[in-house]
Write a protein that holds these residues in place. Structure first.
Motif, PDB file in Angstrom:
ATOM      1  N   ALA A 127      -5.927   5.990   3.739  1.00 55.03           N
ATOM      2  CA  ALA A 127      -4.772   5.775   2.856  1.00 55.03           C
ATOM      3  C   ALA A 127      -4.719   4.329   2.376  1.00 55.03           C
ATOM      4  CB  ALA A 127      -3.483   6.142   3.588  1.00 55.03           C
ATOM      5  N   ARG A 128      -4.963   3.392   3.258  1.00 47.71           N
ATOM      6  CA  ARG A 128      -4.806   1.996   2.831  1.00 47.71           C
ATOM      7  C   ARG A 128      -5.943   1.545   1.917  1.00 47.71           C
ATOM      8  NH1 ARG A 128      -5.275  -0.730   8.712  1.00 47.71           N
ATOM      9  NH2 ARG A 128      -4.094   1.181   9.063  1.00 47.71           N
ATOM     10  N   ASP A 166       3.246  -0.943   4.522  1.00 45.29           N
ATOM     11  CA  ASP A 166       2.500  -1.989   3.832  1.00 45.29           C
ATOM     12  C   ASP A 166       1.627  -2.739   4.826  1.00 45.29           C
ATOM     13  OD1 ASP A 166       3.657  -1.284   1.448  1.00 45.29           O
ATOM     14  OD2 ASP A 166       5.287  -2.741   1.598  1.00 45.29           O
ATOM     15  N   ARG A 167       0.543  -3.299   4.329  1.00 47.00           N
ATOM     16  CA  ARG A 167      -0.426  -3.923   5.236  1.00 47.00           C
ATOM     17  C   ARG A 167      -0.536  -5.418   5.001  1.00 47.00           C
ATOM     18  NH1 ARG A 167      -1.256   0.114   8.968  1.00 47.00           N
ATOM     19  NH2 ARG A 167      -1.066   2.062   7.791  1.00 47.00           N
ATOM     20  N   GLU A 188      -7.617   3.544  -0.161  1.00 48.52           N
ATOM     21  CA  GLU A 188      -7.304   4.143  -1.461  1.00 48.52           C
ATOM     22  C   GLU A 188      -6.214   3.340  -2.164  1.00 48.52           C
ATOM     23  OE1 GLU A 188      -8.223   8.919  -0.850  1.00 48.52           O
ATOM     24  OE2 GLU A 188      -6.156   8.185  -0.771  1.00 48.52           O
ATOM     25  N   ALA A 189      -5.209   2.983  -1.379  1.00 48.69           N
ATOM     26  CA  ALA A 189      -4.091   2.237  -1.952  1.00 48.69           C
ATOM     27  C   ALA A 189      -4.561   0.882  -2.485  1.00 48.69           C
ATOM     28  CB  ALA A 189      -3.003   2.052  -0.903  1.00 48.69           C
ATOM     29  N   TYR A 217      -7.785   4.721   8.024  1.00 51.29           N
ATOM     30  CA  TYR A 217      -7.869   3.673   7.008  1.00 51.29           C
ATOM     31  C   TYR A 217      -7.957   4.223   5.596  1.00 51.29           C
ATOM     32  CZ  TYR A 217      -8.634   1.028  11.140  1.00 51.29           C
ATOM     33  OH  TYR A 217      -8.448   0.487  12.382  1.00 51.29           O
ATOM     34  N   THR A 220       0.824  -1.214   0.000  1.00 54.91           N
ATOM     35  CA  THR A 220       0.000   0.000   0.000  1.00 54.91           C
ATOM     36  C   THR A 220       0.857   1.263   0.000  1.00 54.91           C
ATOM     37  OG1 THR A 220      -0.151  -0.176   2.407  1.00 54.91           O
ATOM     38  CG2 THR A 220      -1.991  -1.044   1.135  1.00 54.91           C
ATOM     39  N   THR A 221       2.133   1.118   0.349  1.00 57.30           N
ATOM     40  CA  THR A 221       3.014   2.301   0.347  1.00 57.30           C
ATOM     41  C   THR A 221       3.197   2.845  -1.066  1.00 57.30           C
ATOM     42  OG1 THR A 221       4.868   0.755   0.342  1.00 57.30           O
ATOM     43  CG2 THR A 221       4.321   1.783   2.437  1.00 57.30           C
ATOM     44  N   LYS A 243      -7.278   6.924  -8.102  1.00 55.11           N
ATOM     45  CA  LYS A 243      -7.553   7.726  -6.903  1.00 55.11           C
ATOM     46  C   LYS A 243      -8.697   8.696  -7.129  1.00 55.11           C
ATOM     47  CE  LYS A 243      -3.732   7.853  -3.690  1.00 55.11           C
ATOM     48  NZ  LYS A 243      -2.472   8.437  -3.254  1.00 55.11           N
ATOM     49  N   ASP A 285       0.423   5.148   1.548  1.00 53.98           N
ATOM     50  CA  ASP A 285       0.177   4.665   2.907  1.00 53.98           C
ATOM     51  C   ASP A 285       1.497   4.673   3.682  1.00 53.98           C
ATOM     52  OD1 ASP A 285      -1.154   3.736   5.078  1.00 53.98           O
ATOM     53  OD2 ASP A 285      -1.505   1.719   4.314  1.00 53.98           O
ATOM     54  N   ASP A 286       1.394   4.701   5.005  1.00 53.44           N
ATOM     55  CA  ASP A 286       2.595   4.774   5.857  1.00 53.44           C
ATOM     56  C   ASP A 286       3.432   3.506   5.780  1.00 53.44           C
ATOM     57  OD1 ASP A 286       1.799   7.199   6.714  1.00 53.44           O
ATOM     58  OD2 ASP A 286       0.795   6.457   8.506  1.00 53.44           O
TER      59      ASP A 286
END
Length: 553
Positions: free
Chosen positions: A342-343, A298-299, A345-346, A340, A290-291, A355, A295-296
RNA sequence: GCGCCCGUAGCUCAGCUGGAUAGAGCGUCGGUCUACGGAACCGAAGGUCAAAGGUUCGAAUCCUUUCGGGCGCGCCA
């Protein structure tokens, strides 16, 4: 839906033509404004057109304004009473009574469609997937859900009125730990025991448990699912009473199920991500990159032990939304979920979306106070304030108005005791009162009634009075208000508008008799038309907000 | 610490992709009541738009920084 341009749109076209005539065909970067000036002394409409053109025309704004004035006069003829150039180059237009009366006729001719379908006319209508509320199905709809419901339903109404096609959806979190925990809590209550420490403590748990047959002895997952079904039904009822309905209730659990050997939605989504090279394994877990999209970090979507995370459901859900093929996807989330954004959207981008296609709107908190004390909202502790309680307390109309009159992006401090005591002073009643009052006058007018004449020469005057003019100009702004509110996802603007329109009507009502016996016929007819148009627009604005427009109060 | 949102009148909030003298409701104070619904109307007081810089013809609005408040930063859901 009407396709004829509104009076103001036609005026804009004339202005546009005048600009092109002066520039020789070139348009300024931003479209000129054509708006009511703050001060009535500045005329009916003001435009900044001349101030946008110095670079194109090679002259100072006042000079350009003069040229524009000439062009506008040629186009508008007698409809234009005059133009003043003021300040740094504003142009103030004054329009004739004849133009205004014709505009009023247009408003009435358009009827309930007046102000509608702007996006259709502009060719920007979209199919929209709108997800909102998505309260957990382990308890009643709480105050946060109430705000989401008010906002989401009003936004849906607004977008539809503006010409978009909207699919309203509720995402039911009927999967995972909390479901098991809910089942355990139900069973404990059915057995007369305390729920687990981390379980659901609210009184409703006991009540729901009592409606499940053999809840004490049946397998706990059966109890859980039946409990969830009961809660969902209860939520649906609460929301319907709150004038909030959905086209679809989407089950999270269904994302994990496979039918006839077909892969589940989760598996489908994972396959897409793998194909796009968006996932990787680390420490035995499966990560989504997700980065890539801001995003800050990865998830994780699948844990090392093979169990998918909650986020995997979101990924699959958005995959499903995407393949269903909407132009735009809007999620309304509570403030506690802004982390949530950012993730999600990612994930959406990773799945092949853009986006620009997805919008995540965050509704801020509602802080409820009761006699100055903070009302608790913890669902697990069972001290939450439920939507049903709010409605029972202050009524649907007031509740919706309170939640909708402010931007979704600002925290609301609402003192229930105050809202209750001041309900008669609530602006919503002011607006409704104006509507009811108009309906009463119109009923009299239809019956041919007149009221006693007064010794007042002013009422013999045929020209449009200033408060008539103000009211009419406010009515002419309605299509703009709708477009602006829809484009900015800001239904609260219509609350502000409705309130000011009601005020405008009050001024008109104060100054201008409608049914007086000594009124010239054309004046009486015009004023009745103004009443009709005002009622129509007020009802339209209230309708979008989901607030009733009563005939009597 | 990082991220998102917010900071405008006594209170609750509009106005924010730049426009002229910053608005409303409530509250306070003072008025209006024989024309259509008094759940009304009129008037007044009340503001360094958190602060400081910057951008330009022009800033509540855009940019930067600071201060203050809310929320979020799990292989929970």
């Amino acid at each position: 839906m009407t396709a004829t341009p509104s009076p103001l749109q036609r005026l804009r076209t004339v202005l546009d033509d005048a600009v092109l005539a002066v520039t020789g065909g070139e348009r300024p970067k931003s479209a000129p404004t054509l708006e009511r000036p703050k001060q009535a002394a500045h005329g009916d409409y003001a435009t900044n057109a001349a101030m946008l053109l110095p670079k194109i025309v090679g002259a100072a704004p006042p000079m350009i304004a003069e040229r524009l004035s000439v062009a506008l006069s040629e186009h508008l003829g007698d409809d234009l009473l005059g133009i003043d150039v003021a300040g740094p180059g504003f142009m103030n237009l004054r329009l004739s009574d004849a133009w205004l009366i014709a505009a009023l006729a247009d408003v009435l001719a358009a009827g309930d469609d007046y102000g509608a379908a702007g996006a259709t006319q502009a060719g920007t209508a979209e199919s929209v997937h709108l997800e909102f509320v998505s309260n957990n199905p382990t308890g009643p709809v709480h105050i946060g859900g109430a705000r989401g419901a008010a906002f989401g339903s009003a936004l849906a109404n607004l977008l539809v009125f503006h010409g978009h096609r909207v699919h309203r959806e509720y995402y039911v979190n009927d999967h995972g730990n909390q479901v098991a925990l809910f089942g355990a809590s139900l069973q404990a209550r059915a057995r007369g025991e305390e729920p687990p420490e981390e379980g659901y403590q609210g009184e409703y748990v006991t009540e729901v448990a009592s409606r499940i047959t053999d809840a004490a002895t049946r397998p706990v997952d059966e109890v859980a699912l039946e409990g969830i079904a009961l809660m969902v039904a209860a939520q649906k009822a609460s929301l319907e009473a709150f004038r909030t309905t959905f086209d679809q209730w989407f089950s999270e659990r269904s994302l994990h199920q496979s039918h006839d050997g077909q892969p589940s939605k989760v598996d489908e989504a994972f396959a897409v991500l793998a194909e796009q090279g968006r996932t990787y394994e680390q420490d035995g877990a499966l990560f989504l990159r997700t980065t890539d999209s801001g995003d800050d970090k990865d998830r994780v979507i699948v844990r090392a032990d093979g169990r998918p995370t909650y986020f995997s459901s979101d990924v699959a859900y958005h995959h499903d939304k995407r393949v269903r093929g909407y132009d735009r996807i809007i999620n309304v989330l509570g403030a506690d979920h802004h982390g949530y954004v950012a993730r999600i959207e990612a994930a959406f981008v990773a799945l092949g979306g853009t986006k620009e296609q997805i919008e995540l709107l965050i509704t801020q908190f509602v802080n409820l106070f009761e006699n100055g004390e903070r009302a608790r909202m913890s669902k697990r502790a069972g001290e939450f304030v439920a939507l049903d309680d709010l409605v029972a307390d202050i009524g649907v109309d007031a509740a919706r108005w309170y939640l909708l009159a402010r931007s979704h992006d600002t925290t609301i401090d609402l003192d229930l005791a105050e809202a209750r005591e001041q309900s008669a002073e609530n602006p919503v009643y002011y607006v409704q009162y104006a509507h009811a009052r108009i309906k009463s006058i119109l009923a009299r007018a239809d019956a041919g009634e007149t009221t006693a004449a007064r010794e007042d020469d002013a009422v013999k005057e045929t020209a449009i009075q200033s408060s008539e003019r103000e009211l009419l100009l406010a009515l002419l702004a309605w299509p703009d208000e709708v477009a602006e509110a829809a484009d900015r996802r800001a239904p609260h603007r219509l609350a502000t508008y409705a309130l000011s329109l009601a005020r405008g009507y009050s001024a008109f009502y104060r100054d201008c008799p409608v049914l007086a016996a000594d009124l010239p016929d054309d004046v009486r007819a015009r004023r009745i038309d103004l009443c009709r148009a005002t009622a129509q627009v007020l009802a339209g604005a209230l309708g979008v907000l989901g607030v009733t427009a009563p005939e009597r109060m």
